[in-house]
Design a protein around this motif. Structure first.
Motif, PDB file in Angstrom:
ATOM      1  N   GLU A   1      -3.196  15.166 -40.561  1.00 13.28           N
ATOM      2  CA  GLU A   1      -4.249  14.839 -41.288  1.00 13.28           C
ATOM      3  C   GLU A   1      -4.505  13.457 -41.300  1.00 13.28           C
ATOM      4  O   GLU A   1      -5.720  12.973 -41.385  1.00 13.28           O
ATOM      5  CB  GLU A   1      -4.138  15.481 -42.655  1.00 13.28           C
ATOM      6  CG  GLU A   1      -4.139  16.996 -42.605  1.00 13.28           C
ATOM      7  CD  GLU A   1      -4.181  17.640 -44.193  1.00 13.28           C
ATOM      8  OE1 GLU A   1      -3.564  17.136 -44.689  1.00 13.28           O
ATOM      9  OE2 GLU A   1      -4.965  18.462 -43.992  1.00 13.28           O
ATOM     10  N   ALA A   2      -3.537  12.621 -41.736  1.00  9.81           N
ATOM     11  CA  ALA A   2      -3.765  10.859 -41.927  1.00  9.81           C
ATOM     12  C   ALA A   2      -4.244  10.713 -40.449  1.00  9.81           C
ATOM     13  O   ALA A   2      -5.332   9.847 -40.600  1.00  9.81           O
ATOM     14  CB  ALA A   2      -2.582  10.435 -42.328  1.00  9.81           C
TER      15      ALA A   2
ATOM     16  N   THR B   1      -7.884   3.662 -49.046  1.00 10.96           N
ATOM     17  CA  THR B   1      -7.004   3.585 -47.990  1.00 10.96           C
ATOM     18  C   THR B   1      -6.312   4.931 -47.389  1.00 10.96           C
ATOM     19  O   THR B   1      -6.309   5.755 -48.234  1.00 10.96           O
ATOM     20  CB  THR B   1      -5.804   2.403 -48.189  1.00 10.96           C
ATOM     21  OG1 THR B   1      -4.925   2.927 -49.174  1.00 10.96           O
ATOM     22  CG2 THR B   1      -6.565   0.918 -48.336  1.00 10.96           C
ATOM     23  N   ILE B   2      -5.706   4.840 -46.330  1.00  8.99           N
ATOM     24  CA  ILE B   2      -4.926   6.172 -45.768  1.00  8.99           C
ATOM     25  C   ILE B   2      -3.684   6.374 -47.043  1.00  8.99           C
ATOM     26  O   ILE B   2      -3.564   7.532 -47.506  1.00  8.99           O
ATOM     27  CB  ILE B   2      -4.443   6.047 -44.391  1.00  8.99           C
ATOM     28  CG1 ILE B   2      -5.783   5.942 -43.776  1.00  8.99           C
ATOM     29  CG2 ILE B   2      -3.529   7.116 -44.185  1.00  8.99           C
ATOM     30  CD1 ILE B   2      -5.453   5.370 -42.179  1.00  8.99           C
ATOM     31  N   ALA B   3      -3.075   5.085 -47.221  1.00 12.05           N
ATOM     32  CA  ALA B   3      -1.774   5.436 -48.012  1.00 12.05           C
ATOM     33  C   ALA B   3      -2.330   6.135 -49.494  1.00 12.05           C
ATOM     34  O   ALA B   3      -1.561   6.921 -50.039  1.00 12.05           O
ATOM     35  CB  ALA B   3      -1.274   4.067 -48.256  1.00 12.05           C
ATOM     36  N   GLU B   4      -3.571   5.729 -49.911  1.00  7.06           N
ATOM     37  CA  GLU B   4      -3.961   5.869 -51.211  1.00  7.06           C
ATOM     38  C   GLU B   4      -4.396   7.493 -50.992  1.00  7.06           C
ATOM     39  O   GLU B   4      -4.302   8.273 -51.989  1.00  7.06           O
ATOM     40  CB  GLU B   4      -5.132   5.014 -51.746  1.00  7.06           C
ATOM     41  CG  GLU B   4      -4.834   3.826 -52.107  1.00  7.06           C
ATOM     42  CD  GLU B   4      -6.250   2.753 -52.345  1.00  7.06           C
ATOM     43  OE1 GLU B   4      -5.895   1.904 -52.862  1.00  7.06           O
ATOM     44  OE2 GLU B   4      -6.998   3.144 -51.814  1.00  7.06           O
ATOM     45  N   SER B   5      -5.141   7.622 -49.959  1.00  5.26           N
ATOM     46  CA  SER B   5      -5.346   9.317 -49.876  1.00  5.26           C
ATOM     47  C   SER B   5      -4.496  10.395 -49.692  1.00  5.26           C
ATOM     48  O   SER B   5      -4.459  11.573 -49.599  1.00  5.26           O
ATOM     49  CB  SER B   5      -6.663   9.537 -48.841  1.00  5.26           C
ATOM     50  OG  SER B   5      -6.259   9.091 -47.750  1.00  5.26           O
ATOM     51  N   SER B   6      -3.096   9.717 -49.135  1.00  8.00           N
ATOM     52  CA  SER B   6      -2.172  10.616 -48.530  1.00  8.00           C
ATOM     53  C   SER B   6      -1.544  11.574 -49.928  1.00  8.00           C
ATOM     54  O   SER B   6      -1.429  10.773 -50.954  1.00  8.00           O
ATOM     55  CB  SER B   6      -0.750   9.900 -48.046  1.00  8.00           C
ATOM     56  OG  SER B   6      -1.307   9.290 -46.730  1.00  8.00           O
ATOM     57  N   LEU B   7      -1.146  12.836 -49.932  1.00  8.16           N
ATOM     58  CA  LEU B   7      -0.832  13.534 -50.872  1.00  8.16           C
ATOM     59  C   LEU B   7       0.758  13.306 -50.940  1.00  8.16           C
ATOM     60  O   LEU B   7       1.582  13.593 -49.801  1.00  8.16           O
ATOM     61  CB  LEU B   7      -1.048  14.963 -50.780  1.00  8.16           C
ATOM     62  CG  LEU B   7      -2.831  15.205 -50.865  1.00  8.16           C
ATOM     63  CD1 LEU B   7      -3.016  16.520 -50.652  1.00  8.16           C
ATOM     64  CD2 LEU B   7      -3.120  14.529 -51.969  1.00  8.16           C
ATOM     65  N   THR B   8       1.373  13.697 -51.975  1.00  5.88           N
ATOM     66  CA  THR B   8       2.921  13.434 -51.996  1.00  5.88           C
ATOM     67  C   THR B   8       3.227  15.054 -51.798  1.00  5.88           C
ATOM     68  O   THR B   8       2.502  15.954 -51.721  1.00  5.88           O
ATOM     69  CB  THR B   8       3.478  13.384 -53.472  1.00  5.88           C
ATOM     70  OG1 THR B   8       2.970  13.970 -54.419  1.00  5.88           O
ATOM     71  CG2 THR B   8       2.952  11.722 -53.797  1.00  5.88           C
ATOM     72  N   LEU B   9       4.581  15.225 -51.631  1.00  3.37           N
ATOM     73  CA  LEU B   9       4.962  16.467 -51.587  1.00  3.37           C
ATOM     74  C   LEU B   9       4.849  17.713 -52.599  1.00  3.37           C
ATOM     75  O   LEU B   9       4.352  18.560 -52.329  1.00  3.37           O
ATOM     76  CB  LEU B   9       6.361  16.643 -51.170  1.00  3.37           C
ATOM     77  CG  LEU B   9       7.062  16.195 -49.788  1.00  3.37           C
ATOM     78  CD1 LEU B   9       8.703  16.211 -49.605  1.00  3.37           C
ATOM     79  CD2 LEU B   9       6.281  16.753 -48.773  1.00  3.37           C
ATOM     80  N   GLN B  10       4.690  16.910 -53.661  1.00  6.27           N
ATOM     81  CA  GLN B  10       4.361  17.844 -54.846  1.00  6.27           C
ATOM     82  C   GLN B  10       3.049  18.240 -55.008  1.00  6.27           C
ATOM     83  O   GLN B  10       2.829  19.120 -55.610  1.00  6.27           O
ATOM     84  CB  GLN B  10       4.833  16.956 -56.114  1.00  6.27           C
ATOM     85  CG  GLN B  10       6.302  17.044 -56.560  1.00  6.27           C
ATOM     86  CD  GLN B  10       6.980  15.668 -55.635  1.00  6.27           C
ATOM     87  OE1 GLN B  10       6.098  14.811 -55.300  1.00  6.27           O
ATOM     88  NE2 GLN B  10       8.262  15.879 -55.166  1.00  6.27           N
ATOM     89  N   GLU B  11       2.214  17.369 -54.390  1.00  8.98           N
ATOM     90  CA  GLU B  11       0.661  17.579 -54.429  1.00  8.98           C
ATOM     91  C   GLU B  11       0.286  18.556 -53.397  1.00  8.98           C
ATOM     92  O   GLU B  11      -0.684  19.341 -53.677  1.00  8.98           O
ATOM     93  CB  GLU B  11       0.013  16.309 -54.623  1.00  8.98           C
ATOM     94  CG  GLU B  11       0.297  15.488 -55.862  1.00  8.98           C
ATOM     95  CD  GLU B  11      -0.307  14.103 -55.598  1.00  8.98           C
ATOM     96  OE1 GLU B  11      -0.666  13.889 -54.608  1.00  8.98           O
ATOM     97  OE2 GLU B  11      -0.819  13.497 -56.698  1.00  8.98           O
ATOM     98  N   GLN B  12       1.062  18.533 -52.531  1.00  6.32           N
ATOM     99  CA  GLN B  12       0.497  19.139 -51.145  1.00  6.32           C
ATOM    100  C   GLN B  12       1.090  20.596 -51.254  1.00  6.32           C
ATOM    101  O   GLN B  12       2.327  20.733 -51.050  1.00  6.32           O
ATOM    102  CB  GLN B  12       1.054  18.549 -49.867  1.00  6.32           C
ATOM    103  CG  GLN B  12       0.711  19.158 -48.471  1.00  6.32           C
ATOM    104  CD  GLN B  12      -0.768  19.286 -48.199  1.00  6.32           C
ATOM    105  OE1 GLN B  12      -1.469  18.361 -48.425  1.00  6.32           O
ATOM    106  NE2 GLN B  12      -1.196  20.393 -47.942  1.00  6.32           N
ATOM    107  N   PRO B  13       0.223  21.586 -51.463  1.00  2.81           N
ATOM    108  CA  PRO B  13       0.802  22.960 -51.312  1.00  2.81           C
ATOM    109  C   PRO B  13       1.355  23.121 -49.801  1.00  2.81           C
ATOM    110  O   PRO B  13       0.733  22.935 -48.760  1.00  2.81           O
ATOM    111  CB  PRO B  13      -0.270  24.018 -51.473  1.00  2.81           C
ATOM    112  CG  PRO B  13      -1.504  23.168 -51.490  1.00  2.81           C
ATOM    113  CD  PRO B  13      -1.033  21.559 -51.556  1.00  2.81           C
ATOM    114  N   SER B  14       2.349  23.956 -49.766  1.00  3.33           N
ATOM    115  CA  SER B  14       3.088  24.391 -48.338  1.00  3.33           C
ATOM    116  C   SER B  14       2.193  25.554 -47.925  1.00  3.33           C
ATOM    117  O   SER B  14       2.503  26.615 -48.771  1.00  3.33           O
ATOM    118  CB  SER B  14       4.612  24.289 -48.287  1.00  3.33           C
ATOM    119  OG  SER B  14       4.841  24.776 -47.258  1.00  3.33           O
TER     120      SER B  14
END
Length: 81
Positions: A38-39, A2-15
């Motif tokens: 992206e979502a 699902t979209i929720a499962e594929s969303s990255l947290t802030l810690q996982e997403q490099p800025s």
């Protein structure tokens, strides 16, 4: 997945915005806008239409966040005058 499962947290997403000196709240807002966009794009690919209720709702949420971001810069610009 699902979209929720594929969303990255802030810690996982490099800025990509860390090189600029912005308040942390604006940095978080930029990252949230990036993730929402992206979502929404992934959801559009899954739904194959912009008329899908979920794509429309995601677009509305993205619009709200973009308006918040623009209001920050509008306020900042007006305070410099």
């Amino acid at each position: 997945m699902t979209i929720a499962e594929s969303s990255l947290t802030l810690q996982e997403q490099p800025s990509t915005y860390r090189t600029r000196k912005l308040p942390p709240s604006i940095q978080l807002l930029e990252e949230e806008i990036f993730r929402l966009r992206e979502a929404m794009e992934r959801t559009y690919d899954e739904e194959d239409t912009f008329q899908s209720e979920i794509v429309i709702e995601m677009s509305r949420r993205l619009d709200i966040k973009i308006n918040e971001y623009m209001n920050y810069y509008r306020f900042k610009w007006n305070s410099l005058k």
